[in-house]
Scaffold this active site. Structure first.
Site, PDB file in Angstrom:
ATOM      1  N   GLU A 275       0.826  -1.217   0.000  1.00 39.42           N
ATOM      2  CA  GLU A 275       0.000   0.000   0.000  1.00 39.42           C
ATOM      3  C   GLU A 275       0.856   1.262   0.000  1.00 39.42           C
ATOM      4  OE1 GLU A 275      -2.015  -1.668   3.336  1.00 39.42           O
ATOM      5  OE2 GLU A 275      -3.962  -1.500   2.369  1.00 39.42           O
TER       6      GLU A 275
ATOM      7  N   GLU B  45      -3.210 -10.162   4.141  1.00 38.70           N
ATOM      8  CA  GLU B  45      -4.071  -9.898   5.306  1.00 38.70           C
ATOM      9  C   GLU B  45      -5.156 -10.955   5.494  1.00 38.70           C
ATOM     10  OE1 GLU B  45      -2.972  -7.589   3.232  1.00 38.70           O
ATOM     11  OE2 GLU B  45      -2.495  -5.746   4.317  1.00 38.70           O
TER      12      GLU B  45
HETATM   13  N1  COA Z   1       5.313  -7.582  11.510  1.00 34.21           N
HETATM   14  C1  COA Z   1       6.238  -7.853  12.452  1.00 34.21           C
HETATM   15  N2  COA Z   1       7.319  -8.640  12.238  1.00 34.21           N
HETATM   16  C2  COA Z   1       7.443  -9.170  11.002  1.00 34.21           C
HETATM   17  C3  COA Z   1       6.506  -8.929   9.983  1.00 34.21           C
HETATM   18  C4  COA Z   1       5.408  -8.096  10.272  1.00 34.21           C
HETATM   19  N3  COA Z   1       4.492  -7.789   9.350  1.00 34.21           N
HETATM   20  N4  COA Z   1       6.896  -9.603   8.876  1.00 34.21           N
HETATM   21  C5  COA Z   1       8.025 -10.230   9.195  1.00 34.21           C
HETATM   22  N5  COA Z   1       8.364  -9.983  10.483  1.00 34.21           N
HETATM   23  C6  COA Z   1       9.517 -10.503  11.216  1.00 34.21           C
HETATM   24  C7  COA Z   1       9.295 -11.944  11.589  1.00 34.21           C
HETATM   25  O1  COA Z   1       8.574 -12.066  12.805  1.00 34.21           O
HETATM   26  C8  COA Z   1      10.725 -12.430  11.714  1.00 34.21           C
HETATM   27  O2  COA Z   1      11.253 -12.047  12.960  1.00 34.21           O
HETATM   28  P1  COA Z   1      12.114 -13.111  13.835  1.00 34.21           P
HETATM   29  O3  COA Z   1      13.253 -13.532  12.924  1.00 34.21           O
HETATM   30  O4  COA Z   1      12.562 -12.309  15.016  1.00 34.21           O
HETATM   31  O5  COA Z   1      11.185 -14.232  14.147  1.00 34.21           O
HETATM   32  C9  COA Z   1      11.475 -11.634  10.655  1.00 34.21           C
HETATM   33  O6  COA Z   1      10.633 -10.506  10.346  1.00 34.21           O
HETATM   34  C10 COA Z   1      11.689 -12.410   9.376  1.00 34.21           C
HETATM   35  O7  COA Z   1      10.451 -12.945   8.965  1.00 34.21           O
HETATM   36  P2  COA Z   1      10.246 -14.492   8.583  1.00 34.21           P
HETATM   37  O8  COA Z   1       8.804 -14.807   8.692  1.00 34.21           O
HETATM   38  O9  COA Z   1      11.168 -15.352   9.386  1.00 34.21           O
HETATM   39  O10 COA Z   1      10.763 -14.479   7.076  1.00 34.21           O
HETATM   40  P3  COA Z   1      10.242 -15.365   5.862  1.00 34.21           P
HETATM   41  O11 COA Z   1      11.107 -15.015   4.722  1.00 34.21           O
HETATM   42  O12 COA Z   1      10.129 -16.780   6.259  1.00 34.21           O
HETATM   43  O13 COA Z   1       8.762 -14.823   5.561  1.00 34.21           O
HETATM   44  C11 COA Z   1       7.102 -13.158   5.135  1.00 34.21           C
HETATM   45  C12 COA Z   1       8.593 -13.509   5.128  1.00 34.21           C
HETATM   46  C13 COA Z   1       7.006 -11.671   4.786  1.00 34.21           C
HETATM   47  C14 COA Z   1       6.347 -13.977   4.109  1.00 34.21           C
HETATM   48  C15 COA Z   1       6.520 -13.443   6.544  1.00 34.21           C
HETATM   49  O14 COA Z   1       7.366 -12.839   7.520  1.00 34.21           O
HETATM   50  C16 COA Z   1       5.144 -12.885   6.745  1.00 34.21           C
HETATM   51  O15 COA Z   1       4.163 -13.512   6.323  1.00 34.21           O
HETATM   52  N6  COA Z   1       5.038 -11.715   7.406  1.00 34.21           N
HETATM   53  C17 COA Z   1       3.759 -11.110   7.696  1.00 34.21           C
HETATM   54  C18 COA Z   1       3.256 -10.407   6.478  1.00 34.21           C
HETATM   55  C19 COA Z   1       1.877  -9.825   6.702  1.00 34.21           C
HETATM   56  O16 COA Z   1       0.950 -10.517   7.081  1.00 34.21           O
HETATM   57  N7  COA Z   1       1.727  -8.529   6.437  1.00 34.21           N
HETATM   58  C20 COA Z   1       0.491  -7.861   6.553  1.00 34.21           C
HETATM   59  C21 COA Z   1       0.243  -7.485   7.942  1.00 34.21           C
HETATM   60  S1  COA Z   1      -1.394  -6.850   8.112  1.00 34.21           S
END
Ligand code: COA
Length: 275
Positions: free
Chosen positions: A128, A148
């Site tokens: 966004e 989301e």
């Molecule tokens: N908020 C807070 N922390 C986040 C985050 C978010 N939206 N997205 C990633 N992180 C953090 C993870 O908790 C992780 O922290 P840690 O290593 O201390 O556990 C770090 O960033 C790396 O993320 P990780 O999930 O291990 O990496 P990945 O490559 O396996 O996956 C994503 C990447 C982006 C696919 C996954 O992190 C994810 O689905 N994040 C949420 C995305 C989301 O839902 N966004 C919309 C929110 S409304």
């Protein structure tokens, strides 16, 4: 390059290219966004509003990533919604979203060109954030998407409203309903991403080149173009054309117009001053 002190972002000015780079700088959280983050982005941008030496903004994720390259993985799911906001009171949640909208809107309204330089994830609020920029440049390894729905929420930072205007309803429904991640190459084919490159030097050069072109252009023209394109296209054509007429009048008073036309007549390159 010079630096300012912010907590969630890093700001550098490229004096020569006449642009500023604002980097989301929360690499351990893949640049997840809090209200403070978008407020800092907006504050940093507006500190350059009247600065004729900074005529373009590049918004990006930090180059110094610690885990995975990311523009931003969206709203910070580990953070609270803000002081005093009670998640079990619906009106508090509406107000929390209003606070976010305010900063996204300010970023969208910034009167100089804003480039989103995306390397890695641009998800949820991160995707966004690219929607309130003017030009998106991405590496081929980047992904855009709205995850989301998997968390029982929805992209309410302008995702449902703005994305459909770029790529159409059907594609947006697919992205949001199924939480699909769309590759940068696909977004380029759909016209959302304007320029695409391999990660690393090729991407860095492309971003710097495009920012330098805009940073050395006639700023008043760019401002008028931006207002006409972003807001003049939201109203009937007859009203939009009024934007053009008034904008043309405003632009005609800019010193850069004289410079552009004189340079053409003298067969030399124009040297725009940014006002
Ligand atoms: N908020 C807070 N922390 C986040 C985050 C978010 N939206 N997205 C990633 N992180 C953090 C993870 O908790 C992780 O922290 P840690 O290593 O201390 O556990 C770090 O960033 C790396 O993320 P990780 O999930 O291990 O990496 P990945 O490559 O396996 O996956 C994503 C990447 C982006 C696919 C996954 O992190 C994810 O689905 N994040 C949420 C995305 C989301 O839902 N966004 C919309 C929110 S409304």
């Amino acid at each position: 390059m010079s630096e300012d002190n912010y907590e969630h972002i890093k700001v550098e000015v490229n004096e020569e290219g006449k642009y500023a780079v604002i980097s989301l700088n929360r690499p351990d959280k893949l640049n997840a966004l809090q209200v403070q983050t978008v407020k800092e982005v907006s504050d940093a941008m507006y500190s350059f509003e009247l600065d004729p030496n900074v005529r373009c903004i590049v918004l990006r994720g930090t180059k110094d990533f610690t885990k995975k390259p990311a523009f931003s993985a969206g709203a910070d799911l580990s953070a609270s919604f803000g002081p005093g906001v009670k998640p079990n009171v619906p009106i508090h949640m509406s107000i929390a979203m209003d606070m976010r909208h305010r900063y996204y809107n300010l970023i969208e309204e910034f009167p100089k060109p804003v480039i989103a330089a995306v390397d890695g994830y641009a998800l949820g609020g991160g995707c966004e954030l690219t929607l309130v920029c003017d030009i998106v440049i991405a590496t081929k390894r980047s992904f855009f998407g709205f995850p989301e729905i998997a968390r029982g929420i929805f992209p309410a930072n302008g995702g449902t409203i703005r994305m459909a205007r770029h790529i159409g309803l059907a594609r947006t429904f697919k992205m949001i309903y199924f939480g699909e991640r769309v590759s940068a190459e696909q977004m380029y084919e759909w016209g959302y991403v304007s320029f695409i490159a391999e990660e690393g030097e090729e991407f860095e050069k492309l971003v710097a080149d495009k920012a330098t072109v805009l940073g050395n252009s006639a700023t008043t023209s760019l401002t008028v173009i931006k207002k006409c394109l972003k807001f003049g296209t939201e109203v009937p054509v007859s009203v939009g054309l009024q934007f053009e007429q008034l904008g043309f009048g405003v632009n005609s008073a800019a010193g850069d117009v004289k410079e552009g036309i004189t340079a053409f007549l003298r067969r030399k390159e124009p040297e725009y001053k940014g006002y």
